[in-house]
Design an enzyme around this catalytic site. Structure first.
Site, short mmCIF file in Angstrom:
data_model
loop_
_atom_site.label_atom_id
_atom_site.label_comp_id
_atom_site.label_asym_id
_atom_site.label_seq_id
_atom_site.Cartn_x
_atom_site.Cartn_y
_atom_site.Cartn_z
N LYS A 94 -30.87 -26.86 -27.77
CA LYS A 94 -29.49 -26.99 -27.30
C LYS A 94 -29.42 -28.03 -26.18
CE LYS A 94 -27.07 -24.78 -24.14
NZ LYS A 94 -26.28 -25.91 -23.61
N GLY A 116 -33.75 -27.00 -16.21
CA GLY A 116 -32.43 -26.88 -15.60
C GLY A 116 -32.51 -26.24 -14.23
N SER A 117 -31.47 -25.52 -13.87
CA SER A 117 -31.40 -25.00 -12.51
C SER A 117 -32.31 -23.78 -12.33
CB SER A 117 -29.96 -24.60 -12.17
OG SER A 117 -29.63 -23.40 -12.83
N THR A 118 -32.71 -23.55 -11.09
CA THR A 118 -33.56 -22.41 -10.78
C THR A 118 -32.83 -21.10 -11.04
OG1 THR A 118 -35.02 -23.60 -9.27
CG2 THR A 118 -34.77 -21.25 -8.89
N ASP A 119 -31.52 -21.06 -10.77
CA ASP A 119 -30.78 -19.82 -11.02
C ASP A 119 -30.80 -19.43 -12.50
OD1 ASP A 119 -30.19 -19.36 -8.43
OD2 ASP A 119 -28.13 -20.14 -8.51
N GLY A 149 -32.97 -20.49 -14.64
CA GLY A 149 -34.37 -20.21 -14.95
C GLY A 149 -34.74 -18.77 -14.65
N GLU A 168 -38.83 -25.62 -16.34
CA GLU A 168 -38.88 -26.76 -15.39
C GLU A 168 -37.59 -26.69 -14.60
OE1 GLU A 168 -41.43 -28.48 -15.10
OE2 GLU A 168 -42.46 -28.55 -17.03
N GLU A 174 -30.87 -27.98 -3.25
CA GLU A 174 -30.92 -29.14 -4.12
C GLU A 174 -29.50 -29.69 -4.29
OE1 GLU A 174 -32.12 -28.40 -8.22
OE2 GLU A 174 -33.32 -30.22 -8.14
#
Lengths: 500, 294
Positions: free
Chosen positions: A207, A259-262, A264, A281, A412
């Site tokens: 996606k 993508g974003s840590t949240d 993730g 990542e 970030e």
């Protein structure tokens, strides 16, 4: 012909007066736009499932050119049933075709894909710049060449996996990989995901991000041209809900996300208690450390590459400059001079250094965090210059007087915004560099070899660039410590996430 | 004058926690009775609390820079030294394992021998694992580029419930030989070999805080460790078979994206070669670039 680096050198010698007005004449460039006639953007796009483009059952969405806000195309949204169809197609292709094919034969498909990417490189670069907003010189000279190289590199692994060191000498594919990629390097992230997955014998459902789906859909055509068996690669478009359906699909064996840590963390929770393998990542807040003995002009170039490359939409961006106090004033003066030569504007102009911010939403986040920087007492500076009237733009910006407690030193920003902090001793530099929940990348600039190695050892980051920054290569593993993610992509290490 | 007893009264050992190189009781003041496999009382063990777990994490974090910064050769020597001291204390371990696991003398010997030999095997890995899992990368440009393995940080280890010594070695040694520091929760019903092992660690040059051993319940302490923001990884081997708890801990571990070693469905045969997986589960790959010729 004046190259960037020469231009910076000229600036350094003629800029004694510090007069930006005078200099701006020297750097007036006639526009040199790349033609967009090479790309043929359709009015609407479907999902790519089982080798064919099909309609999606969700609510179609629009993708726009962030430099102009022009609507480029309408794109189908995959709902849960569409995701299920795509996973089933991938499973069927895995069971019937791809897992039965020898590594040697799989390799040839990947080599074909690499070659077609090279053949159609200009088209891919132009389309990437239109949909993403990144300067054509980056999409043309960085993204697309590395994409081709990535497929070429992993093609060669397909028939050598038993030498990889993974899987106890008899490595096996996992099955179906569900892959979700971000909007900052749409095609490059696709390559990082699909190339190792296919080389290892997995099939994929990928996606792309909802703001940058077009090059992934062009890649689907490339798969058709390569005669890749139907279902080996499936591309489904959509936003968060589509991604959630893919991650939580019970027949997905592997989840790969950039993508974003949240998000993730949400994915890590979603796969908890399953057998699914996972690579993530995620975000970063990299320190770029400049010591007083650093080659200062090189360091300035590295700082600029580190934070302004790709509008700062880079998870490994060098977004915290840590400069030794004794050289801080000189370095900042030279950095400002260099920033004054950066050209912000039309992504398709070959002179452009900084393109458009990818979306209104991202622009808003950059503005908001920058405003927090102002409010918390840091000093903002951007070179003078006008931004285009339409589209999403943010000038290259530095904040000085930043402390570790400031949000712009901790969060970030994912934009062309650099936070500058100072240090006195190497120990203090390391302490500050590591004082973050992230651990993706870091930079160190010094002429002293033993210091480079010591600092590199002490930095808690997955990639350390010494006297360079933001370099990428298919053979080089990439990925973070701590909350920057799990696992590595690229290189031999990148195989591990796709084998058992 | 009272008559003297005819036989000497033995001096019993107090089994305590091992945190930061010291042997405290649980700060909670709680202990629990430990029985042998026939149900006879053996001793009271300290029942570790949330606060003990947090103290252990603090000790492990404090020990991390020193331990990870030692040379691999030095870590190898220290782990080998632990094996030497275990060999020296073999009778004590035999008794502890026999009592805890209800093994025959012959099987207890096999378990202890295997535990010591496995530790020797792991000691040797200290200065080899980086060579096996790291490599130079031939990037397409004038750059030196090297990937090396580094420890993840502080690792929480839920030790196996059944194999009280051999299983313990199988989860503790791979975590620390590579430079991580560990907070270990022992087998709940069979904690005493772990305490004896802690006493070996304290006398074999392992710096305080590198291995911290808590006796008590993985189900009670595990959630605190899984959600602790200064723990970087968690090995769930000790809750093999408890999928609900394992899922809950993996969810909690996502709060700071801990590296999670998922539990097996049942305790494995600990006499088999574990491979490098137990070590690589808590290793990071660091890749360093430097220009060539500039």
């Amino acid at each position: 012909m004046v190259t960037d680096k020469n231009a910076a050198g000229t600036a350094a010698t003629t800029e004694e007066t510090g007069d930006h007005e005078m200099k701006s004449n020297v750097f007036t460039y006639a526009p040199a736009p790349e033609s967009r006639s090479i790309v043929d953007i359709k009015a609407s796009y479907g999902l790519f499932v089982n080798g064919e483009f099909v309609d999606g059952a969700g609510k179609a969405f629009k993708t726009i050119n962030p430099a102009t806000e022009e609507v480029l195309a309408e794109v189908a949204e995959a709902d849960e049933a569409d995701v299920d169809r795509a996973v089933k197609a991938a499973r069927r292709a895995y069971d019937r075709v791809w897992s039965k094919l020898s590594g040697r034969e799989r390799a040839k498909y990947l080599y074909r894909i690499a070659r077609i990417i090279q053949e159609r490189s200009r088209e891919l670069a132009v389309l990437e710049s239109i949909d993403n907003g990144k300067p054509i010189k980056e999409s043309r000279d960085v993204d697309v060449p590395i994409v081709a190289a990535h497929f070429f590199y992993y093609a060669g692994w397909a028939d050598k996996l038993e030498y990889s060191g993974y899987g106890g000498g008899n490595p096996q594919p996992l099955g179906v990989a569900g892959q979700i990629i971000p909007w900052n390097f749409p095609l490059l992230m696709l390559a990082w995901k699909i190339a190792p997955a296919l080389a290892c014998g997995n099939t994929v459902v990928l996606k792309p991000a909802e703001t940058t789906p077009l090059t992934a859909l062009l890649f689907a055509e490339i798969c058709q041209q390569a005669d890749l068996p139907p279902g080996v690669v499936n591309i489904i478009t959509g936003a968060g809900e589509t991604g959630r359906a893919l991650v939580s699909h019970p027949d997905v064996d592997k989840v790969a996300f950039t993508g974003s840590t949240d998000v993730g963390k949400a994915i890590a929770r979603a796969v908890a208690g399953t057998e699914k393998k996972m690579t993530l990542e995620l975000g970063g807040k990299a320190a770029n450390i400049v010591f007083d003995d650093a080659p200062i002009d090189q360091a300035v170039e590295g700082i600029v590459d580190g934070i302004f490359f790709n509008q700062g939409h880079v998870c490994c961006a060098g977004s915290r400059l840590l400069v030794q106090e004794s050289v801080a004033d000189e370095l900042l003066e030279r950095l400002k001079r260099r920033m004054a030569t950066l050209r912000v504007g039309d992504p398709l102009d070959k002179n452009t250094d900084i393109g458009a911010i990818n979306s209104a939403e991202q622009l808003e986040r950059i503005r908001e965090l920058s405003a927090v920087g102002d409010a918390e007492g840091a000093e903002r500076w951007s070179p003078p210059g006008d931004l285009p009237q339409h589209g999403f733009w943010f000038p290259p910006t530095i904040f000085t007087g930043v402390s570790q407690a400031h949000r712009i030193a901790r969060e970030e920003i994912f934009g062309p915004v650099l936070s500058v902090l100072t240090f006195r001793t190497p120990a203090e530099a390391v302490e500050k560099a590591n004082n973050t929940p992230y651990g993706l990348s870091a930079g160190v600039w010094t002429d002293k070899g033993s210091r480079i190695l010591k600092i590199a050892n002490e930095l808690r980051a997955g990639v350390v660039w010494a006297n360079t920054f933001n370099k990428f290569d298919p053979t080089s593993p990439f990925g973070g410590y701590k909350e920057s993610g799990h696992g590595r992509e690229g290189g031999r290490h990148g195989l591990e996430g796709y084998l058992k | 004058m009272n008559a003297a007893p005819s036989a000497r009264i033995d001096v019993r050992k107090t089994y305590k926690l091992y945190i930061g190189g010291a042997f405290p009781r649980s700060e909670s003041g709680h202990s629990y009775a430990v029985h042998d496999t026939k149900g006879a009382f053996v001793a009271n063990a300290a029942l570790a609390s949330r606060k003990d777990a947090r103290d252990a994490v603090t000790a492990a974090r404090k020990a991390f820079p020193g331990w990870s910064g030692r040379t691999a050769y030095n870590r190898a020597q220290i782990l080998y030294r632990v094996a030497e001291v275990m060999e020296d204390r073999r009778p004590q371990f035999l008794e502890a394992v026999r009592q805890s696991e209800g093994l025959s003398a012959a099987r207890a010997e096999k378990a202890v021998d295997e535990a010591i030999d496995r530790l020797v095997w792991y000691a040797g890995w200290a200065d080899k694992i980086t060579q096996v899992v790291g490599n130079a990368n031939p990037v397409a440009g004038p750059f030196f580029n090297l990937s090396t393995a580094e420890p993840t940080g502080v690792v929480a280890v839920l030790a196996p419930q059944t194999s009280s010594l051999l299983g313990l070695i199988h989860v503790v040694a791979p975590a620390v030989v590579t430079g991580n520091t560990a907070v270990v929760v022992s087998s709940y019903e069979r904690p005493l070999p772990a305490v004896t092992f802690a006493e070996v660690l304290a006398t074999s040059d392992v710096p305080g805080g590198v291995v911290n051993i808590l006796t008590g319940s993985a189900a009670t302490i595990g959630p605190w460790l899984a959600s602790h923001m200064d723990v970087n990884g968690i090995d769930l081997t000790g809750i093999a078979g408890d999928t609900d708890l394992a899922t809950a801990l993996e969810v909690a571990a996502a709060d700071n994206l801990k590296r999670v070693r998922r539990p097996p469905t049942a305790e494995p045969d600990w006499t088999l070669d574990p491979g490098t997986g137990p070590m690589t589960a808590f290793l990071e790959t660091k890749t360093v670039w430097h220009p060539i010729g500039v």
